[in-house]
Motif scaffolding. Structure first.
Motif: not given
Ligand code: 2P0
Length: 327
Positions: A10-12, A44-48
């Motif tokens: 997770i990054a903002r 925020r962005t959540e990335t897998r």
């Protein structure tokens, strides 16, 4: 394979108080001027990232849809560097979701590439190294280098060739309760993108050299004012950094103008608040939205006044947030 094969991050988003505008090295995506930003909650962005030996090419899904080829190409460019560093050739499935308030006026590329760099490094089994993740994020989008860290973050100017250039965390989010109140301005025409706009400024604005010469001093004052939590010193320079950046865009040929009539109205609202004793100064990025920067205790008044400004569609409220979280 020793890599875990799958990781989430997770990054903002962040907003620059000292603006980045223009590059010293296009190939390595190095900024010509230093910048300093606040990493923001709740954008925020959540990335897998999941390795998949069966894939012939990386697959990138953004907000539930297969991404455009040019978006996937930027993801693959970053993954290629992670593959080179890890020695693992497998392609990956990348799933990314932006949790941004609707039309927030804040770019998702910073949080997106920061989350991708952190998740990809972990999925390919690389030991966590935020400086390396920041440099990697910078190659994709310079503002993304700053989103690796929380709170108040500086990205120095880059000397051509310095591919290790990474952001520097100056203070964490608890250092100072500064708020960013975004006045979202009417969705109109598509703006000229930052990358295109800053390239055009460097090529055609007569003020390019003055910008490169004056930006470090502005960033220095902003750095010192943040360290001292000195809002009176901070505010005027935050304004000057964005007006100087926009002067560059405005004096490009043909001109790039990010302002809309409602942007001016919102800037006037901010000035009127200040004339009444409310501590608030504005900033703007490569779009029409006005972002009012103020201490926490002034935020409610700023929100109310911006929301009542003709042409402001809605108002969003952001505060200093954490750096990248890897799981
Ligand atoms: C900033 N902006 O400092 C400045 C102010 C927009 C205006 O960084 O070409 O997407 O990918 O490195 O990082 C947005 O530009 O540009 C930006 P690239 P990026 O926040």
């Amino acid at each position: 394979m020793s890599a875990p094969g799958k990781a989430d991050a997770i990054a903002r988003a962040n907003i620059a108080l000292a603006k980045y505008w223009g590059k010293s090295d296009d190939r390595l995506n190095l900024p010509a001027v230093p910048s300093l930003s606040i990493t923001l909650d709740p954008m925020r962005t959540e990335t897998r990232v999941e390795l998949d030996e069966r894939l012939d090419a990386d697959v990138f899904e953004l907000d539930g849809k297969v991404a455009l080829p040019k978006e996937t190409a930027r993801v693959t460019a970053m993954l290629d560097r992670v593959r080179a560093e890890s020695g693992i050739a497998a392609k990956a499935r990348v799933t990314s979701r932006n949790h941004f308030p609707t039309a927030s006026g804040l770019a998702s590329s910073a949080s997106g590439f920061a989350a991708l760099a952190a998740a990809a490094r972990a999925a390919y089994g690389l030991t966590r190294d935020d400086a390396k993740a920041s440099a990697m994020a910078r190659r994709a989008s310079a503002s993304a280098a700053r989103s690796i860290y929380g709170g108040f973050v500086e990205l120095p100017a880059g000397e051509p060739g310095d591919d290790a250039l990474a952001a520097i965390p100056r203070h964490d989010a608890s250092h100072w309760d500064l708020r960013v109140v975004v006045g979202v301005i009417t969705e109109g025409r598509k703006d000229v993108g930052s990358r295109e706009g800053m390239g055009h400024s460097r090529e055609t604005s007569p003020y390019w050299r003055a910008w490169v010469e004056s930006a470090p001093a502005m960033c220095g004052v902003i750095r010192e004012a943040i360290a001292a939590r000195d809002y009176e010193r901070l505010g005027p320079v935050v304004e000057q950094s964005f007006t100087t950046m926009h002067a560059l865009a405005f004096t490009s040929s043909p001109s790039t103008m990010y302002f809309q009539p409602a942007s001016i109205a919102a800037l006037q609202t901010v000035k009127q608040l200040r004339d009444r004793g409310v501590p608030v100064w504005p900033t703007m990025d490569a779009g029409p939205h006005v972002k009012a920067v103020c201490p926490g205790e002034a935020a409610a008044q700023v929100e109310q006044a911006l929301a009542a400004t003709p042409g402001v569609l809605r108002v969003l409220h952001a505060r200093p947030g954490a750096g990248v979280e890897v799981g």
